[in-house]
Each structure stands twice: as C-alpha cells, then as structure tokens.
Design a protein around this motif. Structure first.
Motif, PDB file in Angstrom:
ATOM      1  N   GLU A 120      12.077  42.329  31.887  1.00  0.00           N
ATOM      2  CA  GLU A 120      11.903  41.189  32.774  1.00  0.00           C
ATOM      3  C   GLU A 120      11.420  41.672  34.131  1.00  0.00           C
ATOM      4  O   GLU A 120      11.782  42.757  34.576  1.00  0.00           O
ATOM      5  N   VAL A 124      12.643  38.600  39.334  1.00  0.00           N
ATOM      6  CA  VAL A 124      13.472  37.490  38.848  1.00  0.00           C
ATOM      7  C   VAL A 124      14.924  37.961  38.846  1.00  0.00           C
ATOM      8  O   VAL A 124      15.502  38.291  37.817  1.00  0.00           O
ATOM      9  N   THR A 125      15.492  38.002  40.009  1.00  0.00           N
ATOM     10  CA  THR A 125      16.874  38.443  40.177  1.00  0.00           C
ATOM     11  C   THR A 125      17.819  37.272  39.916  1.00  0.00           C
ATOM     12  O   THR A 125      17.399  36.110  39.876  1.00  0.00           O
ATOM     13  N   PRO A 126      19.115  37.546  39.749  1.00  0.00           N
ATOM     14  CA  PRO A 126      20.067  36.444  39.616  1.00  0.00           C
ATOM     15  C   PRO A 126      19.992  35.462  40.779  1.00  0.00           C
ATOM     16  O   PRO A 126      20.163  34.254  40.594  1.00  0.00           O
ATOM     17  N   ARG A 129      17.078  33.170  40.169  1.00  0.00           N
ATOM     18  CA  ARG A 129      17.415  32.198  39.114  1.00  0.00           C
ATOM     19  C   ARG A 129      18.317  31.096  39.651  1.00  0.00           C
ATOM     20  O   ARG A 129      18.187  29.928  39.276  1.00  0.00           O
ATOM     21  N   LEU A 132      16.186  28.666  41.497  1.00  0.00           N
ATOM     22  CA  LEU A 132      15.462  27.788  40.585  1.00  0.00           C
ATOM     23  C   LEU A 132      16.335  26.610  40.161  1.00  0.00           C
ATOM     24  O   LEU A 132      15.890  25.455  40.159  1.00  0.00           O
ATOM     25  N   ASP A 133      17.569  26.907  39.791  1.00  0.00           N
ATOM     26  CA  ASP A 133      18.465  25.858  39.314  1.00  0.00           C
ATOM     27  C   ASP A 133      18.815  24.865  40.424  1.00  0.00           C
ATOM     28  O   ASP A 133      19.044  23.683  40.156  1.00  0.00           O
ATOM     29  N   ALA A 151       9.819  32.871  35.021  1.00  0.00           N
ATOM     30  CA  ALA A 151      11.076  32.119  34.942  1.00  0.00           C
ATOM     31  C   ALA A 151      10.799  30.700  35.422  1.00  0.00           C
ATOM     32  O   ALA A 151       9.830  30.460  36.147  1.00  0.00           O
ATOM     33  N   HIS A 152      11.639  29.767  35.006  1.00  0.00           N
ATOM     34  CA  HIS A 152      11.426  28.372  35.411  1.00  0.00           C
ATOM     35  C   HIS A 152      12.726  27.597  35.255  1.00  0.00           C
ATOM     36  O   HIS A 152      13.647  28.030  34.556  1.00  0.00           O
ATOM     37  N   ASN A 153      12.794  26.453  35.907  1.00  0.00           N
ATOM     38  CA  ASN A 153      13.958  25.599  35.728  1.00  0.00           C
ATOM     39  C   ASN A 153      13.662  24.524  34.679  1.00  0.00           C
ATOM     40  O   ASN A 153      12.544  24.413  34.178  1.00  0.00           O
ATOM     41  N   ASP A 164      10.223  28.453  26.481  1.00  0.00           N
ATOM     42  CA  ASP A 164      11.085  29.386  25.755  1.00  0.00           C
ATOM     43  C   ASP A 164      10.746  29.434  24.268  1.00  0.00           C
ATOM     44  O   ASP A 164      11.060  30.416  23.586  1.00  0.00           O
ATOM     45  N   LEU A 272       7.581  32.119  44.043  1.00  0.00           N
ATOM     46  CA  LEU A 272       8.354  30.974  43.573  1.00  0.00           C
ATOM     47  C   LEU A 272       7.579  29.724  43.954  1.00  0.00           C
ATOM     48  O   LEU A 272       7.368  29.457  45.142  1.00  0.00           O
TER      49      LEU A 272
END
Length: 298
Positions: A120, A124-126, A129, A132-133, A151-153, A164, A272
């Motif tokens: 990854e 795209v770190t925690p 993420r 994003l949420d 990564a995406h929400n 996915d 982002l």
C-alpha cells in the motif's frame, strides 16, 4: 547425467522451460542498466570525478553501494544464469533508488519473493484513512499523480462504483474514463474532462517516463482506447489544480461539486481529493445516497 544421455523428449522439455527464464534474465539485465544509467553520482553521495563515457553510475559504484562483488553484479547485468538471494536483490533495489513499483518489477524478473513487499502506498496512513471517513456523505479519495485511486470513502463509490471489487490495476481514473465503467457513465462533460486528465498525466509523466508502472499504464491505455491515443498525440500539458465536476447518477439526479486536491507531502504526488457540494440539491441528494448504501460495481 550428461545432456547426451538425457532422452530427446526430456531435452526438448528442458529447453522449453529454459527459454522463458533466459528471456527474463535478459529483461532483468536491461532493467538494471536503465535504472543505473538514470542515477547521477551526487544523488547517492558519490563524488563526480573523471570523465564518464556512460550516463549515470558505473557498475562498480552500484556494487559498492549494494555491498556486493563487482564481478557478481556485472554478471547480473549481463543476464548470466546465477543464483540471486533476496537479501542481495534488496540491497540492489536500495542502491538503485527503486520505487515500490520498480522494486516489485525487479523481484518478479528475478523470480524471487520480496521479503518486504509494499502492499500500500505509504501516504495512505491510518490518519489519512480517518480523514477520509470523516468527510461523511462528501466523496473523497487519495489519488496519486498517475491517477491510481489508492484509498477512498464510501461516498466516493457513488461516483466510481465499487472499486474494491475491481483489480488494483483497474482502479485508475484514466482507465475508468476511457474504458466502460460507472465513472465514465456518470461523468458529465466527459470529453472535456478526459482531455484535461490526459494533459495532466502527460505533464506528470515527465518525471516518471522511465518507470515501468507508468510505461505499462500508458501502453495499456493506448492499446485499449483510440480516444486516449488521439488525445495523447496532441501533446497537451496541464498542471494539476482544483475545479468543478458534475455527475449524473441514475435514480438520483445531477450532482455538482467543487473538487479540492490536498497534497499529502512536500512534493507533487499523492493528494487527497475532496468533492464538496456546490448547491443544496447536491447535498440533499448525497445524503439520500448515503442512506441507500453503496452502488454495485460498474
């Protein structure tokens, strides 16, 4: 057992099995030479002394940086059939400043398993993420300069479909814009948007033209889409920026957004991208979509 005592059928089978391995060794040799020749000595802390007949580093300099024998590395670049340990491949990858895609390519050509695979993007770190949420019903995604969606929400799936469920190599906005996909189906002003994407891709590729992942994506797009080929041949360039995008989602209606790219590092690279509603209607429609859940892949 000597080759002369091996049955003819077995010799033919052995030759057939050897051919792909030999071709892969030659490809590995060419790849290593191309990576070596692009690196200036001062990039790796070596002095620039004497007249250089070839660009980039010398073989002995790569061997020195990787702490391997000069003869061994020379044989590797010559495509000879030698045993290569994963530890040495790791050292060579570091010496040649390979990125994650190039590193994966190196290990694949050598027929070895990477002991430290990068699955990854490090951006795209925690924390990213979590960001994003937090955007909730506003679509947001992390996209690199090659247009890969890293990564995406959940809200982003209303625009791009269930990413996915797609192979990683297809989670690319350029690929989705020029081949059948939900993203292409719902994107309003698709012709104009595609022209801009190609221009920005060409501009970004100037810094990555020798990288296998970039070359592979370009070749794949040119083969798959005459429209992409035509746009590519126009040689338009454009720098990334913010703007307006519209999507016409079946059963929902028109969604109009301002999109904003927030860079995730000090250099232009992954960003982002957040889609903020331009009107009350879009905001309300997004909220209804969130209540209905994510769409199927398209």
């Amino acid at each position: 057992m000597s080759l002369s005592t091996v049955p003819a059928g077995t010799r033919s089978e052995a030759a057939a099995n050897a051919a792909p391995a030999e071709a892969r060794r030659h490809e590995l040799a060419a790849f290593l030479r191309s990576r070596r020749e692009r690196i200036a000595p001062d990039q790796v802390g070596l002095p620039t002394t004497g007249r250089r007949r070839t660009p980039g580093l010398r073989r002995e300099e790569v061997a020195q940086l990787a702490a391997v024998g000069v003869t061994w590395y020379t044989w590797l670049e010559q495509g000879r059939a030698i045993q290569v340990s994963v530890q040495v491949l790791d050292a060579v990858a570091r010496a040649l400043l390979l990125d994650r895609n190039e590193r994966a390519h190196l290990f694949a050509l050598a027929g070895a398993d990477d002991p430290s695979p990068v699955l990854e993007c490090a951006t795209v770190t925690p924390a990213v993420r979590l960001m994003l949420d937090q955007f909730g019903s506003m679509p947001a995604a992390v996209v690199n300069s090659r247009y890969d969606v890293l990564a995406h929400n959940r809200a982003y799936t209303h625009l791009a479909g269930d990413l996915d469920a797609q192979p990683f190599e297809d989670r690319n906005l350029l690929w989705m814009a020029f081949t059948p996909s939900r993203f292409r189906d719902v994107l309003v002003d698709v012709e104009v948007e595609r022209e801009g994407m190609v221009a920005r891709f060409r501009s970004a590729m100037a810094d990555h033209s020798a990288e296998p992942a970039w070359k592979a994506l370009l070749a794949r797009l040119r083969k798959a889409s005459p429209d992409f080929e035509a746009a590519w041949e126009r040689h338009e360039v454009e720098r990334p920026g913010n703007g307006v995008k519209r999507f016409l989602v079946p059963g929902t209606g028109l969604l109009s957004f301002d999109y904003t790219g927030l860079w995730l590092g000090p250099r232009v690279g992954s960003r982002l991208v957040v889609y903020t509603p331009r009107c009350t209607e879009t905001r309300e429609r997004l909220e209804r979509l969130e209540q209905l859940g994510s769409p199927a892949a398209g």
